[in-house]
Write an enzyme that holds these catalytic residues in place. Structure first.
Site, PDB file in Angstrom:
ATOM      1  N   GLY A 539       0.898  -1.104   0.031  1.00 50.05           N
ATOM      2  CA  GLY A 539       0.079   0.132  -0.036  1.00 50.05           C
ATOM      3  C   GLY A 539       0.725   1.341   0.060  1.00 50.05           C
ATOM      4  O   GLY A 539       2.136   1.147  -0.073  1.00 50.05           O
ATOM      5  N   GLY A 541       1.027   4.961   2.139  1.00 52.78           N
ATOM      6  CA  GLY A 541       0.663   5.613   3.381  1.00 52.78           C
ATOM      7  C   GLY A 541       1.122   7.101   2.997  1.00 52.78           C
ATOM      8  O   GLY A 541       1.726   7.451   1.945  1.00 52.78           O
ATOM      9  N   GLY A 542       0.922   7.919   3.765  1.00 51.06           N
ATOM     10  CA  GLY A 542       1.165   9.357   3.988  1.00 51.06           C
ATOM     11  C   GLY A 542       2.670   9.412   3.826  1.00 51.06           C
ATOM     12  O   GLY A 542       3.131  10.661   3.691  1.00 51.06           O
ATOM     13  N   PHE A 543       3.390   8.647   4.292  1.00 57.51           N
ATOM     14  CA  PHE A 543       4.804   8.780   4.382  1.00 57.51           C
ATOM     15  C   PHE A 543       5.682   8.014   3.386  1.00 57.51           C
ATOM     16  O   PHE A 543       6.765   8.153   3.155  1.00 57.51           O
ATOM     17  CB  PHE A 543       5.298   8.251   5.797  1.00 57.51           C
ATOM     18  CG  PHE A 543       4.630   8.956   7.089  1.00 57.51           C
ATOM     19  CD1 PHE A 543       5.423  10.286   7.420  1.00 57.51           C
ATOM     20  CD2 PHE A 543       3.479   8.624   7.588  1.00 57.51           C
ATOM     21  CE1 PHE A 543       4.798  11.060   8.081  1.00 57.51           C
ATOM     22  CE2 PHE A 543       2.973   9.323   8.475  1.00 57.51           C
ATOM     23  CZ  PHE A 543       3.531  10.553   9.091  1.00 57.51           C
ATOM     24  N   ASP A 656      -3.079  11.585  12.547  1.00 55.90           N
ATOM     25  CA  ASP A 656      -3.500  11.037  11.352  1.00 55.90           C
ATOM     26  C   ASP A 656      -4.317   9.767  11.359  1.00 55.90           C
ATOM     27  O   ASP A 656      -3.961   8.995  10.626  1.00 55.90           O
ATOM     28  CB  ASP A 656      -2.380  10.800  10.553  1.00 55.90           C
ATOM     29  CG  ASP A 656      -2.821  10.856   8.779  1.00 55.90           C
ATOM     30  OD1 ASP A 656      -3.675  11.254   8.542  1.00 55.90           O
ATOM     31  OD2 ASP A 656      -1.903  10.350   7.964  1.00 55.90           O
TER      32      ASP A 656
END
Ligand SMILES: *[C@@H]1O[C@H](CO)[C@@H](O)[C@H](O)[C@H]1NC(C)=O
Ligand SMILES: *[C@@H]1O[C@H](CO)[C@@H](O)[C@H](O)[C@H]1NC(C)=O
Ligand SMILES: *[C@@H]1O[C@H](CO)[C@@H](O)[C@H](O)[C@H]1NC(C)=O
Ligand SMILES: *[C@@H]1O[C@H](CO)[C@@H](O)[C@H](O)[C@H]1NC(C)=O
Ligand SMILES: *[C@@H]1O[C@H](CO)[C@@H](O)[C@H](O)[C@H]1NC(C)=O
Ligand SMILES: *[C@@H]1O[C@H](CO)[C@@H](O)[C@H](O)[C@H]1NC(C)=O
Ligand SMILES: *[C@@H]1O[C@H](CO)[C@@H](O)[C@H](O)[C@H]1NC(C)=O
Length: 850
Positions: A539, A541-543, A656
């Site tokens: 996946g 993610g935001g990072f 988050d």
């Protein structure tokens, strides 16, 4: 096959032999060579005899022969099949009496003494019994390869005795030099091992050079077998002095107190590359092992080379230290088809990077050299480890806790002794053994070796290794020495040095993984291997992206690449340390990290059922979760957040919370992930509120103000509850305008008292439990209060969910204030993660299009 390298005449002769009609190759029985020779004779190595060797044919140049019936000996050159490598020595073989064997080759002669074992020679080499008394092996160009060093002594002749002893004798038959005084790895009947002499095993069955294992005798320790390396021998066998047998002589029927079957056929004793001392005897068609002396307490695992260097021996099976039990792979097998060849460190230990040395603990392991090297010095475990870490030549430390007291009891005649082991008073002290070289390690899980207490091995490994920056050397050619050029060069050098310095600083970070429970440091190369070059994406993610990997023991991991954090160096490790120290069943566990050059990666436990969003509005929404599972997930998230907010030594605000950051294990236990990461974005605490983080759609209204507390997580949690219950996203642009925003709908339906309309209809189970679902919606409303001071703390939410406390009922369902913020980024909200810390929160954005 074999014939390939053999000259033409030889091929014909071999063919003749194989048809058994040739007498060119004499059988063992009718060899006719003398047993004695006299000075001023030389013999050229030109094989005339073939023999059935261990694996292949061998070629012999016999020089002297002794013995008649039974055991016989040949002194001469012994060459391998392609005759490229020959040794001068003494061979033993059994004389054949059977007429049927007359035309067969000499069967399996064995080298029992070798002159030049470290320097094999080729054809045309000569053996010279010189006039001056020296016995010499010389190359075809005259170079002396070996000498008996008897030059100038009154040597009258060379004799091979009936026992297989090669003797230079004097005028009165006195012995001037004999091979029995210079044993290699074997003993013959009648031969003694005296103090000062030793048997040295060969490297392997095929390489007969001197190996590392030695067997010697002295009047204090008796027979001692050890690895002779780096001037600190590691002993694996010690007989203790046996007063009744001061002589170590190989006799017909016994050796130093051991019984050996007496025999009249050929027999010899060999100290072998595997560390065993075995007795072989001729058994008609081949040699048979009749005794295996030097038995160790740990059985097959007690020999230093049984599994090679760094190999771990478990009931005779070999493996590397990482396999199964230990998380990261610091070692790899030398040859995976032959695990007994041992293991080598993935990253060699470099003394230049001693800071990155760590000790890998191998529990319940034992080391063969421990008992015999035990000194009575007692130390603390930490001292033992530190001593090893501080000395680069130390490669491992063995520590044994003194939990046990060992005592011997013997009866009056001393014929029956027994060992008793009793538990002593608890003590943190123990014995410490430091190793300069690590050979086979004994896995003592089942306490196969009775030792004095728990023992552990701490092996030194290099946690990471970066090439040392090379010094930039600038040579100024005087002819080009304009000032401008000099300035340019100096300028460039300055920049380069600075950059290198920066890079090297970066690698000089302290290691934190030694502490039990702390994350392991991985090298980038290793993570690349574990994830098969980052090929299975889990996946994004935001990072950064998340990839699936598998560590050596088969456990799956999730490797998260942290993008855009090249500038964050020290804080990365500080955060890793913080995150790594947080352990809660509802928080995804950090098991490792990588900080190398510009790479920043985090290694997490793998969660089989992926993230929550796929189950409530993603690919798996057609498998609607039943209410009790959704309820449990909500409770799990609440517990995880409550722990972050209140139970950690340092309050951690997640910033988050959203379904993408809630992961589910194989039993649908929910765990919060990505906690602690948002802090990585921001070192400068004073600017914390000037920059917005989190994901639009989940942001609390107070982002407009300057007061940011952990209640922003409570707000996001409220939205997640609603999404779980309703089975949709907070912002769903595929819906009609009035339904698009879940919170606006929430307000309307609450006013109409038709909240059940919002509940996910895909699962019947939800409507059956509608009372509980509605209660949960009011908890969500409580969490969504636009005035953050009115929201409950996460620990209060947990209590409410557990039924210990009643929920607040006086609630404001006007969440519109928040909707301004929640909608500002428009349609593609998943991609619009505000992960760029540099984006200031501008009022114009916040009040943007609705
Ligand atoms: C062995 O060789 C010697 C001379 O080299 C000879 O006198 C003797 O007869 C030979 N013996 C046999 C059995 O062939
Ligand atoms: C070598 O020894 C093996 C095993 O005993 C035997 O089968 C084979 O026939 C021998 N080879 C020769 C040429 O005698
Ligand atoms: C050995 O010596 C012979 C005669 O001097 C020569 O013909 C042959 O090439 C030599 N062989 C080797 C391998 O040196
Ligand atoms: C035999 O072992 C020695 C010592 O380890 C090594 O130097 C030598 O190269 C080896 N020889 C062969 C043929 O492998
Ligand atoms: C060893 O002893 C056995 C029996 O005691 C005897 O038959 C045999 O000949 C002896 N062997 C030697 C080499 O003395
Ligand atoms: C080894 O044992 C110690 C104490 O029993 C324990 O704290 C540690 O986690 C164990 N390590 C491994 C790798 O099993
Ligand atoms: C490091 O260990 C080696 C071998 O054990 C020893 O000879 C040496 O003195 C030690 N060095 C220091 C600085 O302690």
């Amino acid at each position: 096959m074999v014939l390939k390298h053999i000259p033409y005449q030889f091929t014909i002769l071999l063919g003749g032999l194989l048809t058994l009609y040739s007498s060119q190759f004499l059988s063992a029985q009718i060899l006719n060579y003398s047993s004695t020779a006299y000075p001023s004779t030389s013999w050229i190595n030109n094989p005339t005899q073939m023999a059935n060797g261990t694996t292949d044919l061998a070629f012999l140049t016999p020089i002297l022969l002794s013995g008649n019936d039974g055991p016989r000996f040949i002194c001469g050159f012994f060459c391998n099949t392609d005759r490229s490598s020959c040794l001068f020595g003494v061979l033993i073989f059994q004389n054949s009496h059977s007429p049927a064997r007359e035309n067969t080759m000499m069967q399996f002669p064995k080298l029992v003494w070798v002159a030049n074992r470290n320097h094999p020679v080729q054809l045309n080499t000569t053996l010279q019994l010189r006039q001056d008394g020296d016995l010499v092996v010389a190359d075809s160009d005259g170079t002396v390869v070996w000498s008996s060093n008897t030059r100038g002594k009154p040597v009258s002749g060379l004799n091979l005795t009936e026992m297989g002893n090669l003797v230079l004798f004097g005028r009165n038959n006195e012995t001037i030099w004999q091979s029995f005084d210079h044993p290699t790895d074997s003993l013959l009947l009648g031969q003694k091992l005296v103090p000062g002499q030793k048997l040295i095993a060969s490297v392997s069955e095929s390489n007969l050079s001197q190996g590392l294992l030695s067997l010697s005798f002295n009047h204090h320790d008796g027979l001692v077998a050890y690895v002779d390396s780096s001037n600190s021998p590691q002993i694996y066998y010690m007989s203790g002095f046996n007063g009744e047998n001061p002589l170590v002589e190989f006799n017909n029927g016994s050796f130093y107190g051991w019984d050996i079957p007496p025999t009249s056929v050929a027999q010899f004793m060999k100290f072998e590359p595997d560390g065993h001392l075995r007795v072989y005897q001729w058994a008609g068609i081949n040699w048979r092992e009749v005794a295996d002396l030097l038995r160790t307490e740990a059985g097959d695992c007690g020999y230093p080379m049984v599994c090679g260097r760094y190999g771990v021996c478990t009931n005779g099976q070999c493996g590397c230290p990482d396999a199964a039990k230990y998380q990261s792979s610091f070692f790899r097998q030398m040859d995976f088809r032959h695990p007994n060849l041992g293991c080598s460190p993935v990253t060699p230990i470099s003394c230049d990077y001693a800071k990155d040395h760590i000790l890998l603990e191998l529990n319940n392991t034992y080391y063969f050299a421990f008992d015999s090297s035990l000194n009575e010095q007692r130390t603390e475990l930490e001292d033992c480890k530190n001593t090893c870490l501080s000395n680069c030549s130390c490669k491992a430390a063995v520590f044994v806790h003194h939990q046990w007291v060992n005592s011997y009891a013997c009866n009056a005649s001393q014929s029956n002794c027994s060992r008793t082991i009793m538990r002593s008073n608890g003590t943190s002290k123990g014995s410490c053994l430091l190793l300069n070289e690590v050979f086979s390690i004994i896995n003592n899980d089942n306490y196969a070796v009775s030792i004095w207490g728990d023992s552990s091995l701490f092996i030194k490994v290099q946690s990471s290794y970066v090439e040392k920056p090379k010094r930039t050397k600038v040579i100024l050619a005087s002819t080009l020495g304009t000032l401008f050029a000099v300035l340019c060069i100096v300028g460039i050098c300055f920049v380069v040095m600075r950059k290198r310095l920066k890079e090297s600083n970066e690698t000089e970070v302290d290691f934190l993984g030694q502490v039990p429970g702390m994350p392991t440091r991985y090298s980038y190369e290793m993570l690349k291997a574990l994830t098969e070059d980052f090929s299975r994406k889990l996946g994004e993610g935001g990072f950064g992206c998340v990839y699936e990997g598998i560590i050596e023991n088969g456990t799956k991991i999730a490797v998260k690449c942290i993008d855009g954090f090249g500038q964050v160096k020290d804080s990365f490790l500080v955060e890793v340390k913080t995150i790594g120290s947080i352990h809660h069943v509802n928080l995804v566990k950090l098991i490792g990290y990588c900080s190398e050059k510009s790479h920043r990666l985090l290694v997490y436990e793998y969660m089989a059922n992926g993230s929550l969003d796929t189950w409530i509005f993603g690919g798996k929404r057609n498998l609607p979760l039943p209410w009790h599972v959704r309820r449990k997930i909500i409770l799990d998230i609440a517990k995880g957040l409550a722990y972050l907010h209140e139970d950690c030594s340092q309050k951690i605000i997640h910033f988050d919370i959203k379904p993408q950051n809630i992961l589910l294990d194989s039993n649908f236990n929910a765990k919060v992930s990505d906690f602690g990461l948002s802090k990585l974005l921001e070192k400068d605490q004073s600017r914390i509120v000037t920059k917005m983080r989190g994901t639009p759609g989940y942001l609390a209204p107070e982002w407009l103000s300057n007061i940011i507390t952990e209640k922003v997580d409570v707000y996001s949690f409220g939205i997640v509850i609603m999404e779980i219950i309703c089975g949709r996203k907070n912002l769903d642009w595929s819906m009609t305008e009035e339904n698009r925003h879940l919170l606006s709908l929430f307000k309307i339906k609450a006013a109409e008292e038709k909240l059940q309309d919002m509940v996910d209809q895909k699962s019947e189970d939800m409507l059956i439990n509608i009372e509980e679902v509605l209660d949960m919606m009011s908890i969500a409303a409580w969490c969504l209060q636009s005035d953050f001071t009115k929201r409950p703390s996460m620990s209060l939410v947990v209590k409410v969910l557990e039924g210990l406390v009643a929920a607040e009922t006086n609630l404001d369902y006007d969440f519109t204030y928040s909707s301004v913020i929640s909608t500002f980024t428009g349609a593609d909200q998943e991609q619009q993660v505000v992960d760029d810390a540099a984006t200031p929160l501008l009022p114009s954005i916040l009040s943007g299009p609705r």
